[in-house]
Design an enzyme around this catalytic site. Sequence first.
Site, mmCIF file in Angstrom:
data_model
loop_
_atom_site.group_PDB
_atom_site.id
_atom_site.type_symbol
_atom_site.label_atom_id
_atom_site.label_comp_id
_atom_site.label_asym_id
_atom_site.label_seq_id
_atom_site.Cartn_x
_atom_site.Cartn_y
_atom_site.Cartn_z
ATOM 1 N N ASP A 585 0.744 -1.256 0.000
ATOM 2 C CA ASP A 585 0.000 0.000 0.000
ATOM 3 C C ASP A 585 0.781 1.318 0.000
ATOM 4 O O ASP A 585 0.804 2.036 -0.978
ATOM 5 C CB ASP A 585 -0.964 0.001 1.174
ATOM 6 C CG ASP A 585 -1.942 -1.161 1.117
ATOM 7 O OD1 ASP A 585 -1.744 -2.045 0.272
ATOM 8 O OD2 ASP A 585 -2.903 -1.182 1.887
ATOM 9 N N GLU A 819 -0.876 -8.874 12.717
ATOM 10 C CA GLU A 819 -0.703 -8.508 11.312
ATOM 11 C C GLU A 819 0.734 -8.051 11.022
ATOM 12 O O GLU A 819 1.307 -8.361 9.990
ATOM 13 C CB GLU A 819 -1.681 -7.369 10.980
ATOM 14 C CG GLU A 819 -1.695 -6.937 9.537
ATOM 15 C CD GLU A 819 -2.605 -5.719 9.327
ATOM 16 O OE1 GLU A 819 -2.846 -4.970 10.290
ATOM 17 O OE2 GLU A 819 -3.069 -5.531 8.193
#
Length: 849
Positions: A585, A819
């Site tokens: 991203d 994560e």
Amino acid sequence: MAPRRRRPGAKKDDEGPGRGLPSTAAEPAPGSGLRGGALFLLVSAVLASAVYYLRGGIGSEVGVLSRFQAPLMTDLAEFDDDYRRRMLWGTYRPGLYFGLRTRLPKSLLTGLAWFQPASRDAMNSVRHLAGAPPGATKFGWLRHDGANFGIQEVVDGNMTIKTSWVKHHHPESGIGGDWSVRVSAWLREGAEPALKHVPFIFYIADEHGPDMTTGILGLRANPDGKPTGRGGRVLVGRNEDLGDWSLYLQCGKDTQWDLHSTGLPLDHYHNVTEMMQGLVFMGVQQQLKQQREGQSSENKVRLVIPDGWWAGDGVEPNAAFFQVDIVLPGEFEFVFLSGQDEQEARLEALTGSRLTSLLESHTTAFSKRFEETFGVGDAADVPADFAEVSKRALSNMLGGIGYFYGSSRVALEKNNPEKVREYGPSELFTSVPSRSFFPRGFLWDEGFHQLMIRRWDPQLSRDILAHWLDLMNSVGWIPREQILGEEARARVPDEFVDQQPTVGNPPTLFLPFLKMAKGLTDPGQRAKEQADREFLSQAYPRLCHWYDWFLRSQGGPIKGSFRWTARDATVTKELNPKTLDSGLDDFPRASHPSSKERHLDLRCWMALAAEALATIGEALDMPLESYQHYRDMSEELRDLQLLNALHLDTNTSQYLDFGMHTDDVQLEWVCCEYHGEERGMEKYLARKEYSSPEPRLVPHFGYPSLFPLFLHLFDAGDPMLSTQIDLLRNPDLLWSDHGLRSLAKTSPFYGQKNTPDDPPYWRGAVWINMNFLALRSLHHYGQLEGPYKAKAREAYAELKRNVLQTVVGEYLKSGYIWEQYDDVTGYGKGCHPFTGWSALFILIGRDAY
Ligand SMILES: *[C@@H]1O[C@H](CO)[C@@H](O)[C@H](O)[C@H]1NC(C)=O
Ligand SMILES: *[C@@H]1O[C@H](CO)[C@@H](O)[C@H](O)[C@H]1NC(C)=O
Ligand SMILES: *[C@@H]1O[C@H](CO)[C@@H](O)[C@H](O)[C@H]1NC(C)=O
């Protein structure tokens, strides 16, 4: 709680609802006639592309919204009736704390919810969606084998809840067999006993809807709230696909309990949580009314759903809610029996002590299989408790597998609501990155997931891969985020739902495909390989088509270069325009997105894909001319001279992106923007540039820079291999005590927000999928004879230790796999539980690449 910046997305098969029923005979597999079949498919792929070009390219509506014409992967012979029946029921609603469904487009659905009586706002304390309300609970599978059973623990305040689920196929069972779930709950020692009374709600609903004559035929609740059916039968029903079924409730011998039930017609399932809250609210209102009218001498109000069964209007209830109030410690079991025969014997086999033994035998079998698959005990170079944490992580990966059905929303043009279309409906059987935050399919995660699942259950893994490949459209595109059906859509902010058919995502599925192909040439694997062979043969035209889509749509300005084309050159409020399609991203790329860009990571993914296609062609003994093309491309993309010419900074030996770039940018307050009547004109942060961009290498060293190493592009004797290992080990760049960080500490973007609301994501944190690729590569070079073997081994051992200590250590502290991990403190960050690719530590600890 900010939604991850990855976007959601889209689609697959023509047959519509009803496909995939266990009763549908699968077509015979092409078997050994694979070669001819594959050639035929290649021809149809070429024709399909030609049609697509004629219709005007990637934006063409017809091309985008129609499916790739080739036999469906999910129709392979191995996914026959028997397999489908075995796999019919599962914990395939991973977005709930506990929810079962079948792998049918319209299914019976079940779910479990409870209220937390110790909560200050008990009436609104419903727990149903996994992870909600945030921070209230900790949950995860302790054991789950992906097919037959699962044991989960949820810690909610002072209460612990265990859900133990098991499937059972008895000769007298109907389609899909029987199942049982035991819910046990107890309080922590010393906890406030007044809060021992806990309302659980278990529901079952038929998605075929309320207007069916085949809906649920309910037992009406009795005045004393107790079911009277034989053996505790609380419900019988008939389902269009499964036939007759019955549901039983049995409570623990020493459990104090109380039952209420409501039956309703229900059309929507995305807001069942609110529905249950509403029912309890109604129940409370009723009690208050009775108290006001003197009909009740109670002075307390209890959280109960109203007893009642919908009647009238010619509709039957298709959803039944059973509230089982138990006093802790206590337990209850719901047993589902399909078909009508031998119910007593089957019920007995799935309740009480027989259920306990069944769960125990599955648990023992799990451990044995785990050891057979991943090795016994803890080796000397893994942290204490590694084996147990691995078993739980694998269980969460398997228990996260879901089945989704519905359409994706596809935006044919950017920012044009007129041009949004439904693509589908599709079926998707997939694992998910995170049950709480991302309970749906993500393309680039899936390749990593399958490296794990494949070892545990190769057929299950092929089944998931088959579903993904069947999503391909005629253009060769696979949408990267799968938001299928209203339940999935309800959990994604609207602006993230649309998928654009020009947007790519790393084709990580080639990692498991390459592994499969290599397995075919391994003489030790003979017996096991036949199913892989058939799978790859049927997949080949799809894989080629996918590759060609990347070539056409993501090809760069210079031969052998590639670029992520979804970058937006018009954004003005981001420090660096994001590259969502790359999966990384906010990793800094060229400051000014342009067609001149060359993205190193994509080029390397393409090298992997070309190599996989050539290897598959060879392993399947296809005629050379059908894969020579990919062999040539693979060699071209592995040619270091070409790579160096496009991406190497010769001053630093760093591999970098290329594009229109200046580092001379910052976010500054600008006047002004209109924010509606109330707020009026307001200042906002916009990017200001202090020098003009120039075509150049983009000097931000990070994960993409290591891709040539990750994907084994160097020969074992190449001094550049040594140089890259040195760069990898440099603590000023990526090396940290907790694994490799995503972006060099020296980068001006390290730890920087991209906008005021966009905290750093791939700008420093340690991500396990990329560390896995690094370790896989170091392991590879550590096995090859050459001058840098010892160096690779040393780096491997240290990185492995750092990563394992971080992931396992944080699990032991927090109860979660995360994560990302902080590169300075090692703390888990981002969403959790995240037993998608972060679970790769299982393979790392076993040196299994
Ligand atoms: C757990 O029990 C303790 C002791 O009764 C109490 O002080 C605490 O508030 C409880 N915690 C929750 C979350 O209910
Ligand atoms: C659930 O959603 C449906 C349709 O979106 C709506 O009609 C219904 O009122 C909602 N129910 C609740 C309880 O929110
Ligand atoms: C490499 O160093 C030379 C001399 O200092 C400089 O002119 C050139 O711009 C540098 N190249 C890159 C890619 O930074």
